[in-house]
Design a protein around this motif. Structure first.
Motif, mmCIF file in Angstrom:
data_model
loop_
_atom_site.group_PDB
_atom_site.id
_atom_site.type_symbol
_atom_site.label_atom_id
_atom_site.label_comp_id
_atom_site.label_asym_id
_atom_site.label_seq_id
_atom_site.Cartn_x
_atom_site.Cartn_y
_atom_site.Cartn_z
ATOM 1 N N ASP A 222 -28.070 58.074 107.705
ATOM 2 C CA ASP A 222 -27.616 59.467 107.663
ATOM 3 C C ASP A 222 -27.799 59.988 106.244
ATOM 4 N N THR A 223 -29.011 59.823 105.747
ATOM 5 C CA THR A 223 -29.327 60.232 104.379
ATOM 6 C C THR A 223 -30.162 61.503 104.424
ATOM 7 N N GLU A 224 -29.493 62.636 104.281
ATOM 8 C CA GLU A 224 -30.165 63.924 104.348
ATOM 9 C C GLU A 224 -30.305 64.507 102.947
ATOM 10 N N PRO A 225 -31.417 65.169 102.647
ATOM 11 C CA PRO A 225 -31.573 65.790 101.334
ATOM 12 C C PRO A 225 -30.454 66.808 101.071
ATOM 13 N N GLY A 226 -30.014 66.871 99.830
ATOM 14 C CA GLY A 226 -29.035 67.876 99.441
ATOM 15 C C GLY A 226 -27.590 67.404 99.458
ATOM 16 N N TYR A 227 -27.362 66.146 99.776
ATOM 17 C CA TYR A 227 -25.986 65.660 99.890
ATOM 18 C C TYR A 227 -25.658 64.556 98.890
ATOM 19 N N SER A 228 -26.425 64.461 97.815
ATOM 20 C CA SER A 228 -26.184 63.381 96.856
ATOM 21 C C SER A 228 -24.804 63.494 96.214
ATOM 22 N N GLY A 229 -24.402 64.714 95.820
ATOM 23 C CA GLY A 229 -23.094 64.889 95.188
ATOM 24 C C GLY A 229 -21.954 64.648 96.157
ATOM 25 N N TYR A 230 -22.044 65.239 97.332
ATOM 26 C CA TYR A 230 -21.020 65.077 98.365
ATOM 27 C C TYR A 230 -20.876 63.612 98.765
ATOM 28 N N ALA A 231 -22.002 62.971 99.073
ATOM 29 C CA ALA A 231 -21.967 61.588 99.551
ATOM 30 C C ALA A 231 -21.501 60.631 98.459
ATOM 31 N N ALA A 232 -21.821 60.932 97.197
ATOM 32 C CA ALA A 232 -21.376 60.069 96.105
ATOM 33 C C ALA A 232 -19.859 60.006 96.054
ATOM 34 N N MET A 233 -19.198 61.142 96.238
ATOM 35 C CA MET A 233 -17.737 61.174 96.187
ATOM 36 C C MET A 233 -17.127 60.538 97.433
ATOM 37 N N LYS A 234 -17.705 60.798 98.590
ATOM 38 C CA LYS A 234 -17.214 60.172 99.816
ATOM 39 C C LYS A 234 -17.427 58.657 99.771
ATOM 40 N N GLY A 235 -18.543 58.232 99.186
ATOM 41 C CA GLY A 235 -18.780 56.806 99.027
ATOM 42 C C GLY A 235 -17.775 56.181 98.078
ATOM 43 N N GLY A 236 -17.437 56.917 97.003
ATOM 44 C CA GLY A 236 -16.418 56.437 96.084
ATOM 45 C C GLY A 236 -15.074 56.274 96.765
ATOM 46 N N LEU A 237 -14.746 57.208 97.661
ATOM 47 C CA LEU A 237 -13.476 57.143 98.384
ATOM 48 C C LEU A 237 -13.450 55.933 99.322
ATOM 49 N N ALA A 238 -14.569 55.671 99.978
ATOM 50 C CA ALA A 238 -14.630 54.508 100.866
ATOM 51 C C ALA A 238 -14.494 53.207 100.082
ATOM 52 N N THR A 239 -15.082 53.158 98.893
ATOM 53 C CA THR A 239 -14.950 51.967 98.051
ATOM 54 C C THR A 239 -13.522 51.812 97.554
ATOM 55 N N ALA A 240 -12.914 52.908 97.118
ATOM 56 C CA ALA A 240 -11.525 52.852 96.664
ATOM 57 C C ALA A 240 -10.611 52.383 97.792
ATOM 58 N N THR A 241 -10.936 52.769 99.014
ATOM 59 C CA THR A 241 -10.153 52.345 100.183
ATOM 60 C C THR A 241 -10.062 50.828 100.252
ATOM 61 N N ARG A 242 -11.188 50.170 100.072
ATOM 62 C CA ARG A 242 -11.215 48.711 100.172
ATOM 63 C C ARG A 242 -10.359 48.074 99.070
ATOM 64 N N TYR A 243 -10.447 48.600 97.878
ATOM 65 C CA TYR A 243 -9.671 48.048 96.765
ATOM 66 C C TYR A 243 -8.176 48.322 96.923
ATOM 67 N N LEU A 244 -7.832 49.506 97.402
ATOM 68 C CA LEU A 244 -6.419 49.814 97.608
ATOM 69 C C LEU A 244 -5.820 48.945 98.709
ATOM 70 N N ALA A 245 -6.626 48.602 99.707
ATOM 71 C CA ALA A 245 -6.138 47.702 100.758
ATOM 72 C C ALA A 245 -5.696 46.376 100.151
ATOM 73 N N LYS A 246 -6.437 45.925 99.160
ATOM 74 C CA LYS A 246 -6.077 44.678 98.467
ATOM 75 C C LYS A 246 -4.824 44.882 97.615
ATOM 76 N N GLU A 247 -4.813 45.958 96.839
ATOM 77 C CA GLU A 247 -3.709 46.191 95.907
ATOM 78 C C GLU A 247 -2.380 46.458 96.604
ATOM 79 N N LEU A 248 -2.412 47.105 97.744
ATOM 80 C CA LEU A 248 -1.173 47.493 98.416
ATOM 81 C C LEU A 248 -0.755 46.513 99.506
ATOM 82 N N SER A 249 -1.485 45.421 99.627
ATOM 83 C CA SER A 249 -1.170 44.460 100.687
ATOM 84 C C SER A 249 0.188 43.800 100.485
ATOM 85 N N GLY A 250 0.674 43.753 99.254
ATOM 86 C CA GLY A 250 1.980 43.167 99.001
ATOM 87 C C GLY A 250 3.111 43.910 99.683
ATOM 88 N N ARG A 251 2.886 45.189 99.971
ATOM 89 C CA ARG A 251 3.866 45.987 100.713
ATOM 90 C C ARG A 251 3.444 46.142 102.171
#
Length: 259
Positions: free
Chosen positions: A156-185
């Motif tokens: 799903d790589t369409e021209p014109g979405y590099s900025g949008y997808a970069a931030m959404k990709g960052g959010l998906a990556t942060a999701t994985r790390y937060l799952a680790k960090e917040l697992s104690g609760r």
């Protein structure tokens, strides 16, 4: 105060005045949870979401929130704490759904620092720090769901979405790390990546340019684009106890787009 008891699970859904946010709020309420609906520019849309939930026998309230302004988060947290007490007699929330955002592409050659900063503030920085601000209110064993996008996936790589997808990709990556960090609760953190879905994003692009729908629908396995309820049901599942063994995942919800 609502007739519901204070042990009812409460979920905050950002950007729920229309589209996926509204679909998620309605589906979450249908599972017996109370919903705090946030909005920015469309209070009338948020009130319609609240009315629809209440007409179906659920409980919901609307609160204003500008996800792009982190300086407003302390005031929002105070307002949320107040409404939890007055509406539900509660002191905590079960889950946070970070859905608020905006879409629309911009060619790389036309990208400006201001435009990229806008993507960053709303699509990545805002959800990240709202989660931090509300974390003390999220109960042990609660859930966080972030709305990402299929634009971050190959196929799903369409021209014109590099900025949008970069931030959404960052959010998906942060999701994985937060799952680790917040697992104690025992807080589960997942993201959902919708494909083309009938929403108001992109300045209500699907309504303004209906001719694009057939082409997108043809790329899905089921011959149609997604509806807000399709994604809303996935989000409702992820905040419910039915998904208690799922964390750190990005769930692709596209109807088989670009298989």
């Amino acid at each position: 105060m609502s007739e519901q008891t204070s042990n009812q699970k409460i979920v905050v859904v950002t950007g729920a005045s229309s589209g996926i946010g509204r679909g998620a709020a309605i589906e979450i309420a249908a599972r017996g949870m109370g919903v705090v609906v946030t909005y920015n520019a469309r209070p009338e849309g948020a009130e319609r979401t609240v009315e629809e939930i209440r007409e179906a026998g659920g409980t919901a309230v609307a609160l204003p929130l500008d996800i792009g302004r982190t300086d407003t988060f302390p005031a929002f947290t105070t307002a949320l704490t107040r409404v939890l007490s007055s509406e539900w007699g509660a002191t905590s929330i079960h889950a946070l759904v970070n859905n608020a955002g905006f879409g629309g592409g911009l060619a790389f050659e036309e990208m400006t620092e201001d435009a990229l900063d806008a993507y960053y503030r709303v699509l990545l920085r805002g959800p990240y720090f709202l989660t931090q601000a509300l974390l003390p209110l999220i109960e042990h064993g609660g859930a966080i769901v972030n709305t990402s996008s299929s634009a971050v996936r190959p196929g799903d790589t369409e021209p014109g979405y590099s900025g949008y997808a970069a931030m959404k990709g960052g959010l998906a990556t942060a999701t994985r790390y937060l799952a680790k960090e917040l697992s104690g609760r025992a807080i589960r953190v997942n993201s959902v990546s919708p494909g083309p879905t009938r929403t108001r994003l992109g300045d209500n692009a699907f309504e303004r340019f209906p001719e694009v729908i057939d082409g997108l629908a043809a790329k899905t396995a089921f011959g149609r684009i997604g509806e807000p309820a399709d994604i809303g049901k996935v989000i409702a599942f992820l905040v419910s106890d039915d998904s208690a063994w799922i964390t750190g995942e990005d769930i692709l919800a596209t109807g088989g787009y670009a298989l």
